[in-house]
Design a protein around this motif. Structure first.
Motif, PDB file in Angstrom:
ATOM      1  N   TYR A 147      67.231 -10.413  77.051  1.00 41.81           N
ATOM      2  CA  TYR A 147      66.810  -9.612  78.335  1.00 41.81           C
ATOM      3  C   TYR A 147      66.732  -8.203  77.971  1.00 41.81           C
ATOM      4  O   TYR A 147      68.012  -7.723  77.625  1.00 41.81           O
ATOM      5  N   ALA A 175      67.448  -5.531  79.621  1.00 43.60           N
ATOM      6  CA  ALA A 175      68.697  -4.599  80.161  1.00 43.60           C
ATOM      7  C   ALA A 175      70.033  -4.995  79.492  1.00 43.60           C
ATOM      8  O   ALA A 175      70.859  -3.844  79.268  1.00 43.60           O
ATOM      9  N   PHE A 176      70.215  -6.039  79.161  1.00 46.89           N
ATOM     10  CA  PHE A 176      71.511  -6.464  78.684  1.00 46.89           C
ATOM     11  C   PHE A 176      71.948  -6.337  77.037  1.00 46.89           C
ATOM     12  O   PHE A 176      72.710  -6.428  76.522  1.00 46.89           O
ATOM     13  N   HIS A 227      71.655  -3.733  75.850  1.00 47.55           N
ATOM     14  CA  HIS A 227      72.772  -2.546  75.709  1.00 47.55           C
ATOM     15  C   HIS A 227      74.201  -3.002  75.680  1.00 47.55           C
ATOM     16  O   HIS A 227      74.926  -2.092  75.085  1.00 47.55           O
ATOM     17  N   ILE A 228      74.538  -4.295  75.863  1.00 49.66           N
ATOM     18  CA  ILE A 228      75.860  -4.733  75.619  1.00 49.66           C
ATOM     19  C   ILE A 228      76.257  -4.542  74.287  1.00 49.66           C
ATOM     20  O   ILE A 228      77.313  -4.457  73.904  1.00 49.66           O
ATOM     21  N   GLU A 243      75.051  -8.219  85.313  1.00 49.21           N
ATOM     22  CA  GLU A 243      75.424  -8.439  83.980  1.00 49.21           C
ATOM     23  C   GLU A 243      76.937  -9.322  84.408  1.00 49.21           C
ATOM     24  O   GLU A 243      77.763  -8.678  84.917  1.00 49.21           O
ATOM     25  N   SER A 289      76.803  -0.514  78.553  1.00 58.76           N
ATOM     26  CA  SER A 289      76.093  -1.247  79.593  1.00 58.76           C
ATOM     27  C   SER A 289      76.890  -1.453  80.915  1.00 58.76           C
ATOM     28  O   SER A 289      76.711  -1.638  82.109  1.00 58.76           O
TER      29      SER A 289
END
Lengths: 794, 794
Positions: free
Chosen positions: A484, A486-487, A489-490, B140, B493
């Motif tokens: 995904y 957005a994630f 960035h983790i 998240e 994040s």
């Protein structure tokens, strides 16, 4: 072990410790042939002693078992602060002098070895790409064990010894990494031997796992699926006792690994299987800074956090400290370790394994040496037919799934697909026609595509996906991480470290190129229909663009055929971080495969089918359009074309040029990025002076940044994601961020001069259309049919 | 529980489940008074059923124990997908109608409740800021337990029930969060009751913790320091049995919590202490999508991953599916739950607690309501004396440490200092004069500043520091997170999610402002002397600047007094993410406290002491300088001033203006950021047309981005970090990135027109100086003395 074996092993350990201290402290006088003087000591003492003796201890013992069992073994250490120890061992094994011939096995070489450490023009203080035998930069903590498992996958004969420091053990990624054993198949993968090395302290205080009762720690490791073996050394104890205990425990662990593998492989050969077993791991407790100064300035140092960096500081200014340092170094009895020329004595030089069995020379640790190109099917074979642009829809990632399926089929042991439980959700399910998700846990009859072996790795931890894949790539294999958007960035910070690794290895001649780290970011910001604001973030692109241009590539294929072309290119590439952003929802196809290849090769280009600036070129006289409509990304491309349709209908005389960007780095100058196009070409595409309305997938500023030095940059008007969003319809989402067709038309009207009264009328009509769309959406809960069903009508 | 109590509790659960399904599916006909028609069903079915019945089950049971024990309890759920369940419960408790009066407790209200869910103009599908009782956005995964502990710290009477989903349990941050119990003091803190809710599946497949033997899971939890209690419900079993077992286990857990707290508090009162005890936790296994459709299209749904989102899809187009949906909803027997008006029947409405005891109305979950301003000492009292600019040196963070010490002293229960083992390393050690590191593990006699209670929280997990602090702030307290600059990317994040939370809450009237999330980023990119490349990354600033301007602030104080002023401002602020970047090494002081306050208030300004553009203003005639030397950050400021010194000596007629920027957001336009200065003021500072040489702490592009719309932006020449670095001296480091004084002088000469032959000579001299400095460094291992010891000489 016999007393003699113990004594030899201890001497080897002392040699490594001596060389470690020497690297931290000495500019000269490496063998202490003359009395140590302040001038022999480095003016700035930069390094970390605390973890080093323990790492050296393990190294010496692993050498013993490698020789005894002819093991193919790698050594990954989480506490990268132990740089001097790993360098020392590579030097003792001869590898260091082989790759850096000026650092020879004599006194002059030792002097250079010492001097270069943490010294301007020399080597870093941590384990780094410069360190032979390493695939794991010491620095940011938490990824050692995931790297170790990544290295072990599909390497059935490899054993990866992995030291986890007790600081690192507190991190989240490491805490999750223990569970990697549920994803390691004892038949087809190698083994990981975790060594939890507790010296009790971080920089300045105690650590969690060192300060819970041993029974609790034992339960934790059993709960993680391991069978822990414990070895503890106390300050002041005779190291010979530790050597005996550690040797026995190592033998037990390796026997267990061999047994588990033997039984599993026999069962696999017989078509049966054995239940998952607890793999051995070692809990090794040694004093921090063991064998270093017991006390300094009256405060305890050995066995405390005060050993973390440099136990004796500011030695140049304090002659008594120089004497303490000399005493410390002489306590290793260097005269017993090195001969008159500075060469390791032969009885010690005979201890480590030889050739590629040396952990410092293991070819897996220079994975590019082992890398073989993927066998890739012809991606053109997966093309969707595009009879006319913008009429038919496909889910791009679904088609990519078919390509990946055949990549997996053609490369059954060198390619893995990673993702946090999203392979099916991201429409890559075709992979399951030829493989399964690897899963060593319980499998129920109702499960689908779970198996003991498989090419798909799914765990709801982006950290593990990233860490495993890094370890897999660094040891010479290939893969793709679908996530995904957005994630992702983790793993920002992990990406930083990998990018730094790649940048550095490019400057090291003996490091061979490895396969690129490929991301497929889908379920992207514009289509979080189920999830909303928390799942919307396109900023990973911005994050990677801050890295060195040589190592980053970003692609925004607008449709299925361009995605296929981009993916093929990425799978063939080396030493890059490739970011591909592509939607999984059905979306319009624009380009035939041949057009897609040409477009991707150029990186960006005019879409003639959507442009009318060449129709009646004499009308305007200068051959230039009135406006350039640029787009990058699938949703922005759709909205741009729909806006062009509106412009054609409402303002038919307006000359519009559509430029689509698939390779984002092409926007930059040639001087900024290898993919950058020339200013002349940029001007030819974007004109020197006409307004450019740029519809972009992510945060708008990035386009300004990338085009900052271009002639026409002041005419760039960028629409993108501006942190507005919730759970709503796709079109409401683009409207919230002003990226929709109606806003784009209004932007054109606001920017193109002298369009007259009709344009003002059209502009108001766009506002009305927007309000109508919003009202419809709020009434019906879905987008208006004319928006949902829009296709390119020409 | 009596049979009647069980029946009532079960009915309440059914009501919550009914309302959950209704939210996912229905546009109308909320009480099923008429036969369900396709037109009653939403056209787009967006939501997550799978986790919801389990969350509703726990909610109903927690209501029972809150009533029975008069508990002050919060409910934090990791599986934020269960949005409809949490909204349903808030509605059943009446809270929802109190904060959203249009969603009344009648049929019309229920219709609106159903319709708004995942609907344009309505509410998100996840638990969100809009959800009463929530401090934890669902989206998240990985942070629920850290948030729960953060909420419990310093709230001795609070019990935080925290559901960890089995998907979330695979994440790294969650895996580390279990260890939070080593940082929770049973005397002064509240309690966390973790409920590991295993329904066996993520989106599409099995989960790790659900597929290991129960004994292994039990060992894992014991290893984490908990005493697990197990409750399992199977598909098809009578829920009444589950109710009885879960109620018994909850009573046992709460009895244990009460006992642990009682014993610890008695011991503390008596001046003794009890050993750390295992806190209870619950392993609750229920079928995924329990009570939902057993099968759909012949495939098992209840108890499988197929329940994850919407079990019956595309109902509008399939009348038979509408019937299945109606059967499903009627299985909850709504007529027994709601009266003719749609109001919950009184015997059920009497079940939940009342007022602030309702979890949906617990004031801790709207922390701004409880927030009290910090008692802050006058920061001016910590000022360093600055007799002349640029002559004396101080470690800025050391002085800040004294301020923080007194903040801690004055706010003994409402302020915490978080950091991954870096409080001392980052020179904030003065805090230990009044407090300790909180530590529930073993404490040895040699330990320093470890204690059962303390204001400093150190764990080598940026995720835990961030998660704890978020939980602490969201429940109405204050704090500061000090971190190595490079590694703050680890929480990129999490920052995204917190920024989204803040942005959203600003638009929700009943949410009260909370204290800002304050970062002190030190041990920054320019001073990684010990560590090198892996520890260098200034990109967190770029990351936060992509968030909404209303919620982000970035400060780069150039010296000690400006740091004090900035810190005071941040500690007073609300609803922001404040990023302060400041070095810990001794560095020159430039401004007196009064000057610092004025400078910070303006955000940026001309440093007259360093500028000579007003000397003999008639010389140039226009009153403008020949060049503007701008700087932001401590090291860039130093290099800029040293460059100005060189310019004065070598090109004394050159009129130089120095502009220092402390508030980075001030560079933006007023329209872009609330701190942005006007174009007129920007032009007055940076001139409309003179070259600007900007020395910046981080990646250069950010300055271009921030000044993009300014008149003089095309004259901005920015130096900053360009991903070059290793373990070396401080000055070699700035040279590698071309930020050093010699490069800056050369930049001036290259940019200022018509400087003549003398300037060309000076430019060559700068190259020579650079080479000389590099050679000195490589020879001696430290920077040349004239560079190390440089001070502002005027």
């Amino acid at each position: 072990m016999s007393d003699e074996e113990v004594a030899l092993l201890d001497a080897y350990w002392r040699a490594a410790n001596y060389l470690s201290v020497g690297q931290i402290y000495l500019l000269d006088n490496p063998l202490l042939r003359e009395p140590l003087e302040p001038a022999h000591v480095k003016p700035r003492l930069l390094g970390h002693w605390g973890t080093t003796p323990g790492l050296n201890l393990v190294y010496a013992h692993l050498n013993r078992v490698i020789r005894a069992r002819d093991l193919d073994m790698m050594y990954i250490i989480g506490p990268g602060h132990g740089g001097p120890g790993i360098v020392a061992n590579a030097y003792l094994e001869g590898t260091y002098s082989e790759v850096y011939p000026t650092i020879g096995q004599d006194e002059a070489g030792m002097r250079r070895l010492f001097r270069q450490f943490s010294f301007p023009g020399g080597i870093p203080s941590h384990v780094a790409p410069e360190t032979p035998g390493s695939i794991h930069e010491g620095g940011e903590l938490g990824y050692a064990l995931a790297h170790a498992y990544g290295a072990a996958f599909d390497n059935p004969d490899l054993v990866v010894a992995c030291v986890v420091g007790d600081g690192e053990a507190e991190t989240g990624p490491l805490a999750a990494s223990w569970h990697s054993n549920k994803f390691l198949d004892p038949t087809h993968d190698g083994a990981v031997l975790p060594i939890l090395h507790l010296n009790g302290y971080k920089i300045a205080q105690a650590t969690v796992l060192a300060r819970i009762p041993e029974a609790e720690l034992d339960a934790l490791m059993r709960g993680y699926g391991y069978a822990p073996l414990h070895v503890t050394a106390e300050v002041g104890e005779d190291p010979a006792d530790t050597h005996r205990r550690l040797a026995a425990v190592l033998d037990e662990a390796l026997d267990e690994i061999a047994r588990i593998q033997r039984e599993a492989r026999a069962a696999t050969a017989a078509g049966t299987e054995v239940p998952r077993q607890a793999w051995p791991m070692i809990v090794l407790r040694t004093p921090k800074g063991w064998t270093g100064p017991r006390e300094v300035d009256g405060k305890p140092v050995e066995g405390t956090w005060r050993s973390h960096q440099v136990p004796i500081t500011d030695a140049r200014a304090h002659p008594d400290r120089v004497a303490e340092l000399a005493d410390w170094m002489r306590s290793y009895r260097p005269e017993e370790l090195f001969d008159a020329t500075g060469r390791l004595r032969p009885e010690l030089a005979a201890l480590p394994p030889a050739g590629q069995r040396r952990m410092s020379a293991n070819p897996h640790a220079n994975g590019g040496e082992l890398l073989r190109a993927l066998t890739l099917p012809d991606f053109r074979g997966y093309a969707v037919e595009v009879a006319a642009p913008g009429r038919s829809s496909t889910s791009a990632t679904t088609v990519l799934g078919a390509l990946l399926r055949d990549v997996i089929r053609a490369n059954p042991t060198t390619f893995r697909l990673m993702g946090p439980d999203e392979t099916a959700s991201n429409r890559l399910g075709a992979a399951f026609e030829v493989t399964d998700r690897v899963w060593e846990g319980e499998i129920l009859p109702t499960d689908e595509h779970l198996a003991r072996a498989g090419r798909v790795m799914e765990v709801l931890s982006e950290h593990l996906c990233q860490g495993w894949l890094e370890g897999y790539l660094l040891t010479g294999r290939h893969g793709l991480f679908s996530c995904y958007e957005a994630f992702i960035h983790i793993v920002d910070s992990m990406v930083n470290q990998h990018a730094k690794w790649l940048k550095t290895t490019r400057e090291i001649p003996w490091r061979r190129p490895i396969a690129s780290l490929n991301y497929l970011l889908t379920s992207h910001v514009w289509r979080q229909d189920h999830n909303g604001f928390s799942h919307q973030d396109p900023g990973f692109i911005d994050h990677v663009v801050n890295k060195k241009a040589e190592v980053v590539r970003v692609y925004l294929p607008p449709d299925t055929n361009t995605l296929l072309s981009v993916a093929d290119h990425c799978l063939r590439s080396r030493d890059y971080i490739n970011v591909i952003v592509a939607g999984k929802q059905p979306a319009l196809n624009y380009l035939t495969m041949e057009e897609a290849i040409a477009h991707c090769t150029r990186g960006l280009g005019i879409w003639d089918f959507a442009s009318n600036d060449q129709d009646g070129a004499d009308a305007g006289g200068d051959g230039l359009p009135d406006v350039v409509m640029a787009c990058a990304g699938d949703v922005p491309t759709l909205e741009t074309l729909a806006a062009v349709d509106l412009l054609r209908r409402h303002l038919p005389k307006l000359r519009v040029r559509v430029v689509n960007v698939v390779d984002l780095m092409a926007l930059q100058s040639e001087s900024e990025h290898p993919h950058g196009i020339s200013d002349a070409r940029f001007d030819a595409l974007f004109t020197p002076d006409r307004p450019v309305i740029f519809a972009y997938h992510g945060y708008p500023w990035l386009i300004h940044r990338l085009t900052y030095r271009r002639t026409n940059h002041h005419n760039m008007h960028v629409r993108g994601y501006v942190e507005e969003g919730t759970t709503t319809t796709p079109f409401d989402m683009v409207m919230m961020n002003r990226l929709d067709r109606f806003h784009l038309v209004a932007d054109v009207i606001d920017r193109v001069p002298a369009l007259g009264a009709r344009a003002a009328h059209v502009r108001q009509a766009m506002v009305d259309e927007r309000l109508r769309a919003r009202a419809y959406t709020r009434e019906h809960g879905e987008d208006p049919p004319e928006i949902r069903d829009w296709v390119w009508p020409y």
